[in-house]
Write a protein that holds these residues in place. Structure first.
Motif, PDB file in Angstrom:
ATOM      1  N   LYS A 137     -50.162-112.506 -16.254  1.00 35.04           N
ATOM      2  CA  LYS A 137     -48.971-112.700 -15.236  1.00 35.04           C
ATOM      3  C   LYS A 137     -48.274-111.591 -14.639  1.00 35.04           C
ATOM      4  O   LYS A 137     -48.220-110.797 -15.342  1.00 35.04           O
ATOM      5  CB  LYS A 137     -48.157-113.694 -16.121  1.00 35.04           C
ATOM      6  N   ALA A 138     -47.891-111.893 -13.475  1.00 39.17           N
ATOM      7  CA  ALA A 138     -47.142-110.967 -12.857  1.00 39.17           C
ATOM      8  C   ALA A 138     -45.839-110.677 -13.650  1.00 39.17           C
ATOM      9  O   ALA A 138     -45.081-111.873 -14.089  1.00 39.17           O
ATOM     10  CB  ALA A 138     -46.978-111.343 -11.243  1.00 39.17           C
ATOM     11  N   GLY A 139     -45.446-109.762 -13.666  1.00 34.88           N
ATOM     12  CA  GLY A 139     -44.126-109.455 -14.362  1.00 34.88           C
ATOM     13  C   GLY A 139     -43.752-107.999 -14.512  1.00 34.88           C
ATOM     14  O   GLY A 139     -44.387-106.896 -13.940  1.00 34.88           O
ATOM     15  N   ILE A 140     -42.650-107.825 -15.167  1.00 35.73           N
ATOM     16  CA  ILE A 140     -42.040-106.393 -15.513  1.00 35.73           C
ATOM     17  C   ILE A 140     -42.492-106.388 -17.026  1.00 35.73           C
ATOM     18  O   ILE A 140     -42.319-106.847 -17.905  1.00 35.73           O
ATOM     19  CB  ILE A 140     -40.480-106.250 -15.378  1.00 35.73           C
ATOM     20  N   TYR A 141     -43.283-105.044 -17.376  1.00 34.32           N
ATOM     21  CA  TYR A 141     -43.875-104.678 -18.729  1.00 34.32           C
ATOM     22  C   TYR A 141     -43.457-103.512 -19.136  1.00 34.32           C
ATOM     23  O   TYR A 141     -42.921-102.516 -18.436  1.00 34.32           O
ATOM     24  CB  TYR A 141     -45.347-104.498 -18.465  1.00 34.32           C
ATOM     25  N   ILE A 142     -43.149-103.170 -20.180  1.00 32.33           N
ATOM     26  CA  ILE A 142     -42.964-101.958 -20.967  1.00 32.33           C
ATOM     27  C   ILE A 142     -44.214-101.555 -21.677  1.00 32.33           C
ATOM     28  O   ILE A 142     -44.848-102.519 -22.300  1.00 32.33           O
ATOM     29  CB  ILE A 142     -41.564-102.048 -22.039  1.00 32.33           C
ATOM     30  N   ILE A 143     -44.566-100.365 -21.600  1.00 30.22           N
ATOM     31  CA  ILE A 143     -46.059 -99.900 -22.009  1.00 30.22           C
ATOM     32  C   ILE A 143     -45.819 -98.665 -22.747  1.00 30.22           C
ATOM     33  O   ILE A 143     -44.949 -97.614 -22.332  1.00 30.22           O
ATOM     34  CB  ILE A 143     -46.772 -99.783 -20.901  1.00 30.22           C
ATOM     35  N   GLY A 144     -46.586 -98.531 -23.910  1.00 30.88           N
ATOM     36  CA  GLY A 144     -46.224 -97.116 -24.484  1.00 30.88           C
ATOM     37  C   GLY A 144     -47.620 -96.832 -25.190  1.00 30.88           C
ATOM     38  O   GLY A 144     -48.336 -97.573 -25.567  1.00 30.88           O
ATOM     39  N   GLY A 145     -47.713 -95.498 -25.814  1.00 32.46           N
ATOM     40  CA  GLY A 145     -48.612 -95.257 -26.550  1.00 32.46           C
ATOM     41  C   GLY A 145     -48.341 -93.860 -27.128  1.00 32.46           C
ATOM     42  O   GLY A 145     -47.146 -93.410 -27.082  1.00 32.46           O
ATOM     43  N   ASN A 146     -49.029 -93.539 -28.545  1.00 28.98           N
ATOM     44  CA  ASN A 146     -48.745 -92.456 -29.262  1.00 28.98           C
ATOM     45  C   ASN A 146     -50.097 -92.016 -29.972  1.00 28.98           C
ATOM     46  O   ASN A 146     -50.984 -92.719 -30.025  1.00 28.98           O
ATOM     47  CB  ASN A 146     -47.628 -92.564 -30.297  1.00 28.98           C
ATOM     48  N   CYS A 147     -50.023 -90.819 -30.307  1.00 30.93           N
ATOM     49  CA  CYS A 147     -50.949 -90.073 -30.996  1.00 30.93           C
ATOM     50  C   CYS A 147     -50.439 -89.159 -32.064  1.00 30.93           C
ATOM     51  O   CYS A 147     -49.427 -88.477 -31.898  1.00 30.93           O
ATOM     52  CB  CYS A 147     -51.954 -88.977 -29.822  1.00 30.93           C
ATOM     53  N   ASP A 148     -51.004 -89.641 -33.409  1.00 31.25           N
ATOM     54  CA  ASP A 148     -50.301 -89.086 -34.570  1.00 31.25           C
ATOM     55  C   ASP A 148     -51.352 -88.107 -35.517  1.00 31.25           C
ATOM     56  O   ASP A 148     -52.397 -88.528 -35.214  1.00 31.25           O
ATOM     57  CB  ASP A 148     -49.705 -89.949 -35.273  1.00 31.25           C
ATOM     58  N   ASN A 149     -50.901 -87.182 -35.993  1.00 30.84           N
ATOM     59  CA  ASN A 149     -51.758 -86.528 -37.102  1.00 30.84           C
ATOM     60  C   ASN A 149     -53.037 -86.235 -36.845  1.00 30.84           C
ATOM     61  O   ASN A 149     -53.916 -86.794 -37.277  1.00 30.84           O
ATOM     62  CB  ASN A 149     -51.508 -87.549 -38.405  1.00 30.84           C
ATOM     63  N   VAL A 172     -47.461 -87.159 -30.357  1.00 35.83           N
ATOM     64  CA  VAL A 172     -46.927 -87.123 -29.070  1.00 35.83           C
ATOM     65  C   VAL A 172     -47.124 -88.740 -28.525  1.00 35.83           C
ATOM     66  O   VAL A 172     -47.555 -89.502 -29.031  1.00 35.83           O
ATOM     67  CB  VAL A 172     -47.891 -86.486 -27.994  1.00 35.83           C
ATOM     68  N   SER A 173     -45.930 -89.031 -27.672  1.00 35.34           N
ATOM     69  CA  SER A 173     -45.887 -90.405 -27.541  1.00 35.34           C
ATOM     70  C   SER A 173     -45.020 -90.366 -26.270  1.00 35.34           C
ATOM     71  O   SER A 173     -44.284 -89.576 -25.727  1.00 35.34           O
ATOM     72  CB  SER A 173     -44.992 -91.233 -28.540  1.00 35.34           C
ATOM     73  N   ALA A 174     -45.159 -91.720 -25.538  1.00 36.15           N
ATOM     74  CA  ALA A 174     -44.638 -91.902 -24.315  1.00 36.15           C
ATOM     75  C   ALA A 174     -44.378 -93.531 -24.055  1.00 36.15           C
ATOM     76  O   ALA A 174     -45.306 -94.134 -24.494  1.00 36.15           O
ATOM     77  CB  ALA A 174     -45.261 -91.362 -23.155  1.00 36.15           C
ATOM     78  N   THR A 175     -43.399 -93.808 -23.325  1.00 42.31           N
ATOM     79  CA  THR A 175     -43.066 -95.452 -23.087  1.00 42.31           C
ATOM     80  C   THR A 175     -42.716 -95.460 -21.686  1.00 42.31           C
ATOM     81  O   THR A 175     -42.024 -94.341 -21.138  1.00 42.31           O
ATOM     82  CB  THR A 175     -41.985 -95.799 -23.929  1.00 42.31           C
ATOM     83  N   PHE A 176     -43.059 -96.064 -20.735  1.00 46.34           N
ATOM     84  CA  PHE A 176     -42.458 -96.467 -19.516  1.00 46.34           C
ATOM     85  C   PHE A 176     -42.185 -97.878 -19.095  1.00 46.34           C
ATOM     86  O   PHE A 176     -42.831 -98.762 -19.815  1.00 46.34           O
ATOM     87  CB  PHE A 176     -43.418 -95.652 -18.437  1.00 46.34           C
ATOM     88  N   TYR A 233     -54.030-101.387 -17.613  1.00 49.44           N
ATOM     89  CA  TYR A 233     -53.477 -99.965 -18.159  1.00 49.44           C
ATOM     90  C   TYR A 233     -54.409 -99.538 -19.038  1.00 49.44           C
ATOM     91  O   TYR A 233     -55.258-100.113 -19.960  1.00 49.44           O
ATOM     92  CB  TYR A 233     -52.221-100.055 -18.848  1.00 49.44           C
ATOM     93  N   GLU A 234     -54.495 -98.010 -18.820  1.00 52.36           N
ATOM     94  CA  GLU A 234     -55.580 -97.402 -20.116  1.00 52.36           C
ATOM     95  C   GLU A 234     -54.757 -96.146 -20.476  1.00 52.36           C
ATOM     96  O   GLU A 234     -53.939 -95.553 -19.595  1.00 52.36           O
ATOM     97  CB  GLU A 234     -56.872 -96.808 -19.280  1.00 52.36           C
ATOM     98  N   ILE A 235     -55.056 -95.639 -21.573  1.00 49.84           N
ATOM     99  CA  ILE A 235     -54.582 -93.984 -21.773  1.00 49.84           C
ATOM    100  C   ILE A 235     -55.734 -93.208 -21.962  1.00 49.84           C
ATOM    101  O   ILE A 235     -56.845 -93.302 -22.346  1.00 49.84           O
ATOM    102  CB  ILE A 235     -53.945 -94.107 -23.205  1.00 49.84           C
ATOM    103  N   ILE A 265     -48.244-103.198 -25.201  1.00 51.62           N
ATOM    104  CA  ILE A 265     -47.411-103.702 -23.712  1.00 51.62           C
ATOM    105  C   ILE A 265     -46.981-104.916 -24.215  1.00 51.62           C
ATOM    106  O   ILE A 265     -47.318-105.471 -25.111  1.00 51.62           O
ATOM    107  CB  ILE A 265     -48.634-103.909 -22.952  1.00 51.62           C
ATOM    108  N   ALA A 266     -45.826-105.237 -23.580  1.00 49.70           N
ATOM    109  CA  ALA A 266     -45.003-106.108 -23.858  1.00 49.70           C
ATOM    110  C   ALA A 266     -44.174-106.702 -22.537  1.00 49.70           C
ATOM    111  O   ALA A 266     -43.812-105.778 -21.659  1.00 49.70           O
ATOM    112  CB  ALA A 266     -43.867-106.072 -24.783  1.00 49.70           C
ATOM    113  N   GLN A 267     -44.381-107.735 -22.307  1.00 49.77           N
ATOM    114  CA  GLN A 267     -43.633-108.436 -20.996  1.00 49.77           C
ATOM    115  C   GLN A 267     -42.241-108.511 -21.238  1.00 49.77           C
ATOM    116  O   GLN A 267     -42.023-109.241 -22.226  1.00 49.77           O
ATOM    117  CB  GLN A 267     -44.610-109.711 -20.574  1.00 49.77           C
TER     118      GLN A 267
END
Length: 166
Positions: A74-86, A122-126, A136-138, A160-162
């Motif tokens: 669906k069209a919307g505003i999303y929060i997207i993030g990812g992380n890489c650990d250890n 290392v992590s990031a969210t937008f 979306y991809e990382i 990802i979360a709408q």
């Protein structure tokens, strides 16, 4: 009774109408992880494959087809993030970037230096506005000091979360 997409005061609500309204108000989300090692060569950006799901309430992810993607329904505003650990005892630099529909998203990503012992993460969210069927991809790039070997990273997650319907 109102149409299947609109509900008015006093209407009898069908289960499908309730479920559509519930996901419009509460939003949907997914969190995926690799599930298996993936080799990342020195200084080569690679799209991360995600073969397992922690949860997926909005059919964002498919474990076998285009499993690198989180795709909006669906069209919307999303929060997207990812992380890489250890990622183990390496030196150098690790970079993680986000891509939308095959193009890099400026300012969405992060990088961290790898220490002598280990990288804590290392992590990031937008936040981004998406149309239906956007994906979306990382991508991860690792730069080891030696520059000769590949690094297996099995602790990368992607979510990802709408947060709003538009």
């Amino acid at each position: 009774m109102a149409s299947s997409s609109a509900v008015s005061a006093g209407d009898t609500v069908l289960a499908t109408q309730y479920n559509n309204l519930r996901t419009d108000v509460l939003g949907t989300a997914a969190r995926v992880y690799q599930g298996a090692n993936q080799s990342f060569a020195h200084s080569v950006a690679a799209v991360v494959a995600f073969g397992a799901e922690r949860f997926d309430t909005g059919t964002y992810h498919d474990n076998s087809t285009n499993n690198s993607r989180l795709t909006t329904a669906k069209a919307g505003i999303y929060i997207i993030g990812g992380n890489c650990d250890n990622i183990g005892a390496q030196t150098g630099l690790l970079a993680m970037s986000f891509w939308k529909n095959g193009s890099s998203i400026t300012g969405a990503g992060n990088r961290a230096g790898l220490g002598d012992a280990h990288l804590d993460g290392v992590s990031a969210t937008f936040v981004d506005q998406a149309a239906a069927a956007d994906y979306y991809e990382i991508q991860v790039t690792q730069y080891q000091a030696s520059g000769t070997s590949a690094q297996n990273i099995d602790a990368i997650t992607f979510w990802i979360a709408q947060i709003a319907v538009i």
